[in-house]
Write an enzyme that holds these catalytic residues in place. Structure first.
Site: not given
Ligand code: SAM
Length: 224
Positions: A71
């Site tokens: 993000s």
């Molecule tokens: N905050 C993270 C970083 O610092 O790199 C970036 C997060 S990214 C915007 C969102 C993440 O949420 C993705 O890696 C995706 O695979 C994960 N995601 C989506 N649905 C999810 C779920 N139900 N449970 C766990 N992770 C999930």
């Protein structure tokens, strides 16, 4: 500081990192000095693919593996600030991605439980965080919309992907007085940033404006 960030030495990204933090303070009005200090300490370029590490301190989200994103620094800072952490908390993070946000939470809270849906990302993030010296976290792969029942209740939760509604299991696993930050929207790519505060009888909600996250996929999120 609860974790063990990189030693406090200058590196070739010290200046861009300082500029990022100044932008967060001056332009985006981030006021929590603990959040700003953590973002100055943590080497964000170690959390992005090597080919784009020179862009790590820019004012935008960046691609990471498996079609996901790390993000924008502003949104990381804002979500963290809205949790109002003082260092004593047990935090649940959903969507660990690269592990950058996990590192920030490790620095600012007592213990972090993090869940990432994509197994390959979860394993890389865990290795990276261990290599950097963090020990106050547990990270697993799976569907975070069900929470992590074994360690509830949590003082704070941060959901880094956008869902169609607030997942009920997450609210149930929050302590009374506990806070959750989550992007919620009926469109898969645009949401509102919501802070949920658990009360004795239910919960209250505050809206902190529009945002755009990758979809939260799972039993209490979007169907893939
Ligand atoms: N905050 C993270 C970083 O610092 O790199 C970036 C997060 S990214 C915007 C969102 C993440 O949420 C993705 O890696 C995706 O695979 C994960 N995601 C989506 N649905 C999810 C779920 N139900 N449970 C766990 N992770 C999930």
């Amino acid at each position: 500081m609860q974790g063990a960030a990189q030693p406090n030495l200058t590196d070739r990204y010290t200046l861009p990192r300082r500029n990022m933090v100044e932008r967060l303070r001056e332009h985006y009005k981030i006021r929590d000095e603990r959040v700003l200090e953590a973002m100055m300490r943590i080497h964000r370029h170690l959390f992005v693919p090597e080919a784009i590490e020179s862009q790590a301190y820019k004012d935008n989200a960046l691609p990471i593996a498996f079609d996901q994103t790390i993000s924008q620094p502003f949104i990381v800072a804002r979500m963290t600030e809205l949790l109002e952490l003082d260092g004593t908390e047990k935090v649940l993070e959903i969507g660990a991605g690269s592990g950058y946000q996990t590192a920030i939470l490790c620095e600012l809270a007592r213990k972090v439980f993090a869940i990432e849906r994509i197994d390959g990302l979860a394993r890389e993030a865990e290795q990276r965080l261990r290599y950097l010296g963090y020990r106050n976290f547990s990270l697993k792969s799976g569907d975070g919309t069900n929470g992590w029942d074994a360690y509830q209740p949590y003082d704070a939760m941060l959901v880094a992907a956008g869902g169609p509604e607030i997942p009920v299991p997450l609210v149930r696993q929050l302590k009374p007085g506990g806070r959750m930050i989550i992007p919620v929207g009926t469109d898969q790519r645009s949401q509102e940033l919501i802070r949920v505060t658990r009360t004795e009888k239910g919960y209250t909600q505050e809206n902190f404006g529009p945002c755009s996250f990758v979809p939260l996929i799972g039993e209490h999120g979007w169907i893939k």
